[in-house]
Design an enzyme around this catalytic site. Sequence first.
Site, PDB file in Angstrom:
ATOM      1  N   TYR A  41       3.393 -17.100  10.788  1.00 57.11           N
ATOM      2  CA  TYR A  41       3.518 -15.729  10.287  1.00 57.11           C
ATOM      3  C   TYR A  41       4.962 -15.250  10.391  1.00 57.11           C
ATOM      4  CZ  TYR A  41       2.870 -10.662   9.972  1.00 57.11           C
ATOM      5  OH  TYR A  41       2.963  -9.336   9.615  1.00 57.11           O
TER       6      TYR A  41
ATOM      7  N   SER B  94       7.853  -7.635   8.623  1.00 56.91           N
ATOM      8  CA  SER B  94       7.431  -7.411  10.003  1.00 56.91           C
ATOM      9  C   SER B  94       8.606  -7.662  10.942  1.00 56.91           C
ATOM     10  CB  SER B  94       6.280  -8.364  10.361  1.00 56.91           C
ATOM     11  OG  SER B  94       6.019  -8.363  11.757  1.00 56.91           O
TER      12      SER B  94
END
Length: 260
Positions: free
Chosen positions: A162, A149
């Site tokens: 995350y 990501s």
Amino acid sequence: MSKEGLCAIITGSASGLGAATAAMLAKDGARIVVNYSSSQKEAEQTADLCRTAGGEVVVVQGDVSRDEDCKKIVAAAAAWGRVDTLINNAGITKHMAHENLDGLSAEDFQRLFGVNTIGPFQMVRAARSLLEAGAKASGRASAVVNVSSVAGISGIGSSIAYAASKGALNTITYSLARALAPLIRVNTVCPGYIDTPWFTKGRGVEGAAKVRDSVVAKVPLKRASTAEDVAGLVYFLATPQSSNMTGEIVRMDAGAHLIT
């Protein structure tokens, strides 16, 4: 482009990006292991789509944070005698404002790292011999594609835990690319916002719509990426089209990184 019976394992492929990638590979007649953790119904639907498209499919339940499950997922491909591409797509998050430090526990970090970081490593380790067999059979390096990501590059995203887990996955990509060459290539995709049920599950329908509208308004290309958009990039890195690439972190964020 003929894949000559390409054999693929895609973790977290019950829906979203994983399912879209499976569908693309199935159109080339690929043999695919579709993996899910809890969404069996969605996984079976993905498998049916792939079979209709011409692919051979095996559906396997497994949580990639568990090493024994990683071995079980890989074992589903053993009958083929090879794996040509491993796509580490399974991922989880906890939606938490970054300034809310008290909202994240050590257990949250451990769970996210277990799936997002340790899981891909364990999958590569479990699949290594089959990936090497695929390379020897085809005469070209097999491929590992990690789905990371932009959060792992810029420290943004749904939570600090995350972002940290995806940043670690990016580093693992470099390490594995060095360690596994020349028989195995390792590359990573870093998407920005993707218009999938991921945000709906985390923020609800209204919250997800606000995120999407905000992204579209800000990014230079004025559009939200679809699962199919990003799947096209994963497909490229997973197939012989990218046979001379390894150790790359490729960003797809509609130009969001250009915003100052």
